[in-house]
Every structure is written in C-alpha cells, then in structure tokens.
Motif scaffolding. Structure first.
Motif, PDB file in Angstrom:
ATOM      1  N   GLN A   1       3.085  -4.712  -4.998  1.00 54.53           N
ATOM      2  CA  GLN A   1       1.898  -4.201  -4.822  1.00 54.53           C
ATOM      3  C   GLN A   1       1.679  -3.391  -6.184  1.00 54.53           C
ATOM      4  O   GLN A   1       0.482  -3.307  -6.664  1.00 54.53           O
ATOM      5  CB  GLN A   1       1.714  -3.209  -3.691  1.00 54.53           C
ATOM      6  CG  GLN A   1       0.622  -2.443  -3.425  1.00 54.53           C
ATOM      7  CD  GLN A   1       0.398  -1.638  -2.110  1.00 54.53           C
ATOM      8  OE1 GLN A   1       0.497  -2.021  -1.003  1.00 54.53           O
ATOM      9  NE2 GLN A   1       0.355  -0.285  -2.301  1.00 54.53           N
ATOM     10  N   THR A   2       2.657  -2.628  -6.527  1.00 59.04           N
ATOM     11  CA  THR A   2       2.244  -1.730  -7.515  1.00 59.04           C
ATOM     12  C   THR A   2       2.076  -2.674  -8.877  1.00 59.04           C
ATOM     13  O   THR A   2       1.495  -2.370  -9.659  1.00 59.04           O
ATOM     14  CB  THR A   2       3.755  -0.916  -7.986  1.00 59.04           C
ATOM     15  OG1 THR A   2       3.755   0.038  -6.805  1.00 59.04           O
ATOM     16  CG2 THR A   2       3.668   0.048  -9.143  1.00 59.04           C
TER      17      THR A   2
ATOM     18  N   ALA B   1      -1.384  -3.622  -9.050  1.00 59.84           N
ATOM     19  CA  ALA B   1      -2.311  -2.622  -9.444  1.00 59.84           C
ATOM     20  C   ALA B   1      -2.321  -2.271 -10.850  1.00 59.84           C
ATOM     21  O   ALA B   1      -2.956  -1.798 -11.505  1.00 59.84           O
ATOM     22  CB  ALA B   1      -1.839  -1.281  -8.702  1.00 59.84           C
ATOM     23  N   ASP B   2      -1.089  -2.630 -11.675  1.00 51.81           N
ATOM     24  CA  ASP B   2      -0.916  -2.259 -12.995  1.00 51.81           C
ATOM     25  C   ASP B   2      -1.391  -3.572 -13.686  1.00 51.81           C
ATOM     26  O   ASP B   2      -0.933  -3.361 -14.974  1.00 51.81           O
ATOM     27  CB  ASP B   2       0.664  -2.237 -13.270  1.00 51.81           C
ATOM     28  CG  ASP B   2       1.048  -0.650 -12.651  1.00 51.81           C
ATOM     29  OD1 ASP B   2       0.312   0.083 -12.252  1.00 51.81           O
ATOM     30  OD2 ASP B   2       2.538  -0.499 -12.537  1.00 51.81           O
TER      31      ASP B   2
ATOM     32  N   GLY C   1      -4.988  -9.378  -8.844  1.00 50.58           N
ATOM     33  CA  GLY C   1      -5.696  -7.968  -8.891  1.00 50.58           C
ATOM     34  C   GLY C   1      -7.041  -7.935  -8.612  1.00 50.58           C
ATOM     35  O   GLY C   1      -7.512  -6.840  -8.356  1.00 50.58           O
TER      36      GLY C   1
ATOM     37  N   PRO D   1      -2.583  -2.734   2.609  1.00 49.52           N
ATOM     38  CA  PRO D   1      -1.784  -2.076   1.668  1.00 49.52           C
ATOM     39  C   PRO D   1      -0.641  -1.376   2.182  1.00 49.52           C
ATOM     40  O   PRO D   1      -0.642  -0.715   3.393  1.00 49.52           O
ATOM     41  CB  PRO D   1      -2.568  -1.159   0.822  1.00 49.52           C
ATOM     42  CG  PRO D   1      -3.724  -0.846   1.569  1.00 49.52           C
ATOM     43  CD  PRO D   1      -3.671  -2.023   2.454  1.00 49.52           C
TER      44      PRO D   1
ATOM     45  N   GLU E   1       1.237   1.896   2.949  1.00 51.89           N
ATOM     46  CA  GLU E   1       0.723   3.222   2.968  1.00 51.89           C
ATOM     47  C   GLU E   1       1.732   3.877   4.166  1.00 51.89           C
ATOM     48  O   GLU E   1       1.962   3.445   5.082  1.00 51.89           O
ATOM     49  CB  GLU E   1      -0.671   3.266   3.242  1.00 51.89           C
ATOM     50  CG  GLU E   1      -1.619   2.793   2.048  1.00 51.89           C
ATOM     51  CD  GLU E   1      -3.068   2.752   2.513  1.00 51.89           C
ATOM     52  OE1 GLU E   1      -3.932   2.876   1.562  1.00 51.89           O
ATOM     53  OE2 GLU E   1      -3.267   2.688   3.778  1.00 51.89           O
TER      54      GLU E   1
END
Length: 388
Positions: free
Chosen positions: A306-307, A310-311, A318, A325, A327
């Motif tokens: 997931q990171t 996002a990056d 993306g 997600p 969380e």
C-alpha cells in the motif's frame, strides 16, 4: 514473524518463478495436505467397510474441535460439514415454513447466495430486500436499521465482503434480533474464517455461521461447515440420511432429526478434505501459528504494498481506488481491493508475467499469506511498475 515458505515447499516448487498473490481466492496448500490426502486414501482402503466409523469417530470430531476453537464456540456439536456452502444455505432456508421467504441481504453477496436468491425470486419462493453496500461509511447503520424495522424470516450478510474486502462489525446487533421463530441470522464467513481473528462466543446461541476451507484454512475444496444455534431450524426440509443418526427428536412415525447441529447433516461425501483441514490445523498449532499471527504477517506485507503504491512505485495501480486500505488494528480482509475500469486488463498483464491476482467485476484483488515475504512484495511492486 517471517514467511513460512518451508510449509509450502511442494506447491511453491511446482511453479518456482510464480508470484501467487491470490491467497484470498485459491490459497496454496501446505505440504501437510499432501500427506493427509495419502492418509485419507490409505485409511479408506485399510478400514474399508468400517471407514465411516473412523470418520465420524475421529476425523469429524477433530475437525469440529478445530472450528470450535477458532471461532470460540461453546460446543463442537453445533458444527457439521458439507462439500460446499450452497448445500448448507439450501438446508437452512428449507426450514422456513412460510412462503415466499422474506429475506434481508445486500447487493454484494457471493454468487452462491446471489444466484440462488435471484432464482428464488423468479420462482416466487422468496422476496429479497437488498441494502446497497455503498456508500460503505453508512452501510452498517443502514443495514442494522433495515433489519430492526423490517419483517423478515432471514437476514443474510457477509462477515467480509468478497469483492471489496470491507468488514461488517455489528453482528451483535443482528444477533439481538434473532429468534427461533424468526428472523434467523446467517453470516457468510468465507472471507473471515482464519483470515482475521473471529470470536463468536457472544452470538453463537443466535446466529448461523457458514464458511469453508478453500481460502484461508488452506485446505482446498470440499470442507465447508455450518455452525447452527440450538433451537433454530430444528427440522430442515432438505435433509440427508446422516442426520438420522444420534439423539433424535420428531413426531411419532415422522422423520427424526438429531437435536444438535447434526440435524443439518447431508449424505455421503468425500471425507478427504477433512483430513487436509485437520492436517493444516495441526501443523499450524505445532508451528505456533494462530490466525492472529498469520493476519499480522499479511497486514505487514499489505502495508508495504500500500505504501509503495501511494509513493508512486507501482505504476498505474496508483490511479485505482483502494477500497479497503490498511488502517488501524481492527478486523480486516487478507487482501487489498482496487477499483478501476482497467482491472481485468491489469490482471491479464500481470498474468503474462506469472503474477497471479484475481478480478471481480472492476475490482482487482491482491491477497497475502504465509508463503510470501518482503522480497516477494518488492517483486510484485516492480511487476506492477513494469506491466501496468
């Protein structure tokens, strides 16, 4: 914890270059299931005519105990097994006497319910109220309010929704409405069982729970189960001859039923899946791997993926909408679900690179499990960047 590829050496060796990120769809089988399959064959032939004494005397009680422990059920006697959840659904609904059956559900249930429900409606055998899953931030409130205000015979809902991975967290509110005379509450737990820790101790006396071993129980086809609360549906109309063995109740001269969960037994089935399930649970216990530990491992891998998305490290993925997600620390699915009109195209592109995912409509899903590590996730990220 680290990945346990050693427990899956047979499956992984059959396709060494493959990245299998569909653990939520067809989970690879641990090595222990191979030996269990051989044992099932050996004992079937060694015991021959006495085989069913062994299965009902040892194999089934062991499997019942594993399920009861996993779900914190008060008694393993509430559990029976069947080749698929569809059979179990039919047996439960057959016990509702009034027609058409009034059902409350959602527009996001798995096909075993969706298709059957649609056909029931065509035949005039059911009237189904579908609560839309989206917008999900208001879904739980809308569904519980519908259950509280409606006059239903059956309430059917998923613990984890198969397409989006979103989780329903208000089972106790539904259980509070359940009565032996109706409504009955049936929970589809296929994407919850052994995917996320599940404690049914507070609701076990009021809800039905249906699940199976194809996914996170890592046992393949044929080992589905039903937990049935005492007093609910004592005489299902669809019934098999296994349900007439044990402590029976019924009208004089009529069809007798077992008084525990065994009232839902069907007829002759292939028991080898139960051998596989017991073997998986045994090897996990020996390795000190409970659902909480496995889920935490998967969560860590999902967070890495997931990171990276996002990056901007995973290509056009993306651009998709992430439906579930990572969380907080609450219950969750063991996969990430992304909505995009390109979902099917992306799956095909990844498949061409021997990266296995799956698609439901316009949602591509990436599943995570014990046989993956951080290096596998980095390879997945690189594949997405290259191919999407």
């Amino acid at each position: 914890m680290t990945a346990r590829k050693d427990l899956f050496s047979r499956a992984l060796s059959l396709s060494p270059g493959r990245l299998h990120f569909a653990a939520h769809s067809h989970h690879l089988w641990p090595d222990a299931t191979f030996d269990a399959q051989v044992r099932a064959w050996t004992e079937a032939n060694a015991f021959a005519d006495r085989k069913w004494d062994l299965i009902f005397g040892e194999v089934i009680p062991q499997a019942q105990a594993h399920v009861a422990k996993e779900l914190s059920l008060p008694s393993p006697d509430s559990i029976i097994f069947a080749p698929n959840t569809h059979e179990l659904l039919l047996r439960v609904v057959s016990g509702i006497e009034g027609k058409p059956v009034r059902i409350l559900s959602t527009d996001a249930e798995f096909h075993s319910f969706r298709r059957q429900g649609q056909r029931w409606e065509e035949a005039g055998e059911a009237v189904i109220t579908h609560v839309p899953l989206h917008p999900f931030d208001t879904f739980e409130t809308r569904f519980v309010e519908a259950a509280q205000s409606g006059d239903f015979d059956l309430v059917f809902i998923s613990q984890v929704f198969f397409r989006t991975g979103q989780v329903f967290n208000r089972l106790e509110d539904l259980a509070a409405l359940a009565r032996p005379e109706g409504p009955w509450v049936v929970v589809d737990g296929y994407h919850g069982f052994m995917a996320t820790p599940t404690d049914l101790s507070a609701v076990a006396d009021r809800i039905f729970y249906i699940s199976g071993g194809y996914k996170y129980a890592m046992s393949g086809e044929g080992v589905c189960f039903l937990h049935a609360p005492d007093g609910f549906c004592p005489r299902p109309t669809i019934t098999g001859w296994f349900a007439e063995f044990g402590d029976l109740a019924g009208p004089p001269g009529g069809v007798g039923y077992r008084t525990d969960g065994g009232r839902f037994w069907g007829a002759t089935f292939d028991a080898s899946a139960l051998y596989r399930f017991n073997a998986v649970r045994t090897v996990l216990d020996e390795a000190g791997l409970g659902t909480a530990e496995i889920a935490a491992h998967a969560r860590s891998l999902m967070l890495t993926f997931q990171t990276a998305i996002a990056d901007g490290r995973a290509g056009k993925l993306g651009e998709a909408g992430l439906l579930n997600p990572v969380e907080g620390e609450g219950p969750r699915a063991r996969y990430l679900a992304f909505r995009s009109p390109k979902a099917a195209e992306w799956k095909a592109r990844l498949m061409d690179g021997d990266v296995i995912t799956d698609v439901r409509d316009n949602v591509i899903r990436f599943g995570f499990g014990l046989y993956q590590d951080e290096a596998d996730v980095e390879r997945l990220i690189a594949a997405c960047a290259e191919r999407l």
